[in-house]
Design a protein around this motif. Sequence first.
Motif, PDB file in Angstrom:
ATOM      1  N   PHE A   1       0.806  -1.216   0.000  1.00  0.00           N
ATOM      2  CA  PHE A   1       0.000   0.000   0.000  1.00  0.00           C
ATOM      3  C   PHE A   1       0.842   1.270   0.000  1.00  0.00           C
ATOM      4  CE2 PHE A   1      -3.124  -2.806   2.443  1.00  0.00           C
ATOM      5  CZ  PHE A   1      -3.822  -3.130   1.300  1.00  0.00           C
ATOM      6  N   SER A   2       2.107   1.158   0.336  1.00  0.00           N
ATOM      7  CA  SER A   2       2.931   2.340   0.556  1.00  0.00           C
ATOM      8  C   SER A   2       3.481   2.915  -0.753  1.00  0.00           C
ATOM      9  CB  SER A   2       4.102   2.001   1.484  1.00  0.00           C
ATOM     10  OG  SER A   2       3.642   1.515   2.732  1.00  0.00           O
ATOM     11  N   ASN A   3       3.721   4.232  -0.709  1.00  0.00           N
ATOM     12  CA  ASN A   3       4.422   4.941  -1.794  1.00  0.00           C
ATOM     13  C   ASN A   3       3.758   4.752  -3.156  1.00  0.00           C
ATOM     14  OD1 ASN A   3       6.437   5.791   0.065  1.00  0.00           O
ATOM     15  ND2 ASN A   3       7.459   3.806  -0.156  1.00  0.00           N
ATOM     16  N   ARG A   4       2.422   4.745  -3.174  1.00  0.00           N
ATOM     17  CA  ARG A   4       1.703   4.662  -4.446  1.00  0.00           C
ATOM     18  C   ARG A   4       1.359   6.065  -4.937  1.00  0.00           C
ATOM     19  NH1 ARG A   4      -0.046   0.039  -6.570  1.00  0.00           N
ATOM     20  NH2 ARG A   4       0.126  -1.859  -5.329  1.00  0.00           N
ATOM     21  N   VAL A   5       1.462   6.260  -6.231  1.00  0.00           N
ATOM     22  CA  VAL A   5       1.111   7.548  -6.841  1.00  0.00           C
ATOM     23  C   VAL A   5       0.257   7.295  -8.073  1.00  0.00           C
ATOM     24  CG1 VAL A   5       3.202   8.723  -6.022  1.00  0.00           C
ATOM     25  CG2 VAL A   5       3.209   7.582  -8.256  1.00  0.00           C
ATOM     26  N   GLN A   6      -0.457   8.311  -8.496  1.00  0.00           N
ATOM     27  CA  GLN A   6      -1.256   8.202  -9.709  1.00  0.00           C
ATOM     28  C   GLN A   6      -1.091   9.468 -10.541  1.00  0.00           C
ATOM     29  OE1 GLN A   6      -5.272   7.640  -8.365  1.00  0.00           O
ATOM     30  NE2 GLN A   6      -5.637   9.811  -7.976  1.00  0.00           N
ATOM     31  N   CYS A   7      -1.235   9.287 -11.849  1.00  0.00           N
ATOM     32  CA  CYS A   7      -1.117  10.396 -12.793  1.00  0.00           C
ATOM     33  C   CYS A   7      -2.286  10.357 -13.760  1.00  0.00           C
ATOM     34  CB  CYS A   7       0.201  10.302 -13.574  1.00  0.00           C
ATOM     35  SG  CYS A   7       1.684  10.250 -12.557  1.00  0.00           S
ATOM     36  N   VAL A   8      -2.461  11.459 -14.474  1.00  0.00           N
ATOM     37  CA  VAL A   8      -3.494  11.532 -15.505  1.00  0.00           C
ATOM     38  C   VAL A   8      -2.816  11.865 -16.828  1.00  0.00           C
ATOM     39  CG1 VAL A   8      -5.542  12.745 -16.322  1.00  0.00           C
ATOM     40  CG2 VAL A   8      -5.268  12.276 -13.885  1.00  0.00           C
ATOM     41  N   LYS A   9      -3.167  11.101 -17.873  1.00  0.00           N
ATOM     42  CA  LYS A   9      -2.604  11.338 -19.187  1.00  0.00           C
ATOM     43  C   LYS A   9      -3.709  11.769 -20.134  1.00  0.00           C
ATOM     44  CE  LYS A   9       0.453   9.271 -22.671  1.00  0.00           C
ATOM     45  NZ  LYS A   9       1.206   8.054 -23.072  1.00  0.00           N
ATOM     46  N   SER A  10      -3.518  12.914 -20.799  1.00  0.00           N
ATOM     47  CA  SER A  10      -4.516  13.434 -21.720  1.00  0.00           C
ATOM     48  C   SER A  10      -3.824  14.062 -22.918  1.00  0.00           C
ATOM     49  CB  SER A  10      -5.390  14.485 -21.017  1.00  0.00           C
ATOM     50  OG  SER A  10      -6.309  15.059 -21.918  1.00  0.00           O
ATOM     51  N   GLU A  11      -4.178  13.560 -24.098  1.00  0.00           N
ATOM     52  CA  GLU A  11      -3.624  14.060 -25.357  1.00  0.00           C
ATOM     53  C   GLU A  11      -2.093  14.073 -25.339  1.00  0.00           C
ATOM     54  OE1 GLU A  11      -5.363  17.828 -26.132  1.00  0.00           O
ATOM     55  OE2 GLU A  11      -7.397  17.014 -26.450  1.00  0.00           O
ATOM     56  N   GLY A  12      -1.524  13.003 -24.810  1.00  0.00           N
ATOM     57  CA  GLY A  12      -0.071  12.864 -24.798  1.00  0.00           C
ATOM     58  C   GLY A  12       0.627  13.571 -23.660  1.00  0.00           C
ATOM     59  N   LEU A  13      -0.104  14.348 -22.873  1.00  0.00           N
ATOM     60  CA  LEU A  13       0.499  15.080 -21.754  1.00  0.00           C
ATOM     61  C   LEU A  13       0.240  14.334 -20.453  1.00  0.00           C
ATOM     62  CD1 LEU A  13      -0.505  18.741 -22.714  1.00  0.00           C
ATOM     63  CD2 LEU A  13       1.673  17.566 -23.141  1.00  0.00           C
TER      64      LEU A  13
END
Length: 365
Positions: free
Chosen positions: A44-56
């Motif tokens: 559970f530790s050190n998890r991150v999330q990102c969002v990708k849209s139109e290559g960015l």
Amino acid sequence: RQYCAAVFIDLAKAFDSVNHHILIGRLNSLGFSNDCLAWFTNYFSNRVQCVKSEGLLSGPLAVSIGVRQGSILGPTLFSVYIIDVALAVGDSLIHLYADDTILYTSGPSLDTVLTNLQASFNAIQHSFRGVQLLLNASKTKFLLFNRSLPAPARLTSITTLYGSDLEYVEIYKYLGVWLDQSKIKSRIGFLFRNKVSFTHVAKHTLVKLTILPILDFGDVIYKIASNTLLSKLDAVDHTAICFVTKAPYITHHCDLYAVGGWSSLHIRRQTHWLQVIYKSLLGRAPSYLSPLVTITTPTRSTWSSRYISLAVPKSNTSFGRLSFQFSAANDWNELQKLLKLETYISLTNFKHQLSEQLTDRCSCT
């Protein structure tokens, strides 16, 4: 012959709201070793999330709560997380399937049923609060089953802890089992409107991928429905065959199956049903089904005692004869008159033998 009232509970962002500290405590109470608990803590530790849209790609955002719904562990961990919720139901019953929850109760008095259901629903809400899960009141529905009993002139509503009434509905889709005739008709309508664009092979493939799966899904559950209801599904199936084969609508249904090259829905349901029974014998069915099939121990040696037979429980009512224990044993023993299996064979070989035995035969006069 009793009233049965149910609440279909919807939780807001259920998987994303799991508190890791509470979940580790649940695992600890179930007897997981310290090494396992350390492994899950690290998971559970050190998890991150990102969002990708139109290559960015956005910058990373730390994820401090929640379990991944699309992962293998996610649904299992969520079930562990809410395992104590079932202790709060009181006089009602509860089905927990990941974040899909049904709370229901029954009885001869509608007032008593609704009172018990409201008390259980209140307790469940408090229980969900204790694990930081939030009820989605707008998507939580209330339904009453009152077959053979008079419908109330005015139905008392079930309310949330905040005092809002749950919406009363007469039909609800649960775990994908919702036979909606309009859904299939709209698909067939689209196919017919564009039939000139498809080859025969393409038509067959489209029906196989978009129509038959809907008719097959959950068919072992509703196979005991009345012929009047099942005939509506047959009509849809016959229309699909006409689309593929260009057969006239007046073609007899027995001839349609021969022309179409696939089995009737009755044979398909029976095939799926017997496969479930055989999987139960092999221990490959859900764990709650396998104990319901019992191999008979012959008291004397006969020509048929060599075959695998099931013990048929006694039942004096038509309702009892619809139970899994009775119908599975009865249907299996009827099948064994044809297959005569003395030992277990592979599931693949069983399916092959089944396809040879179960064929459509016209019984019309």
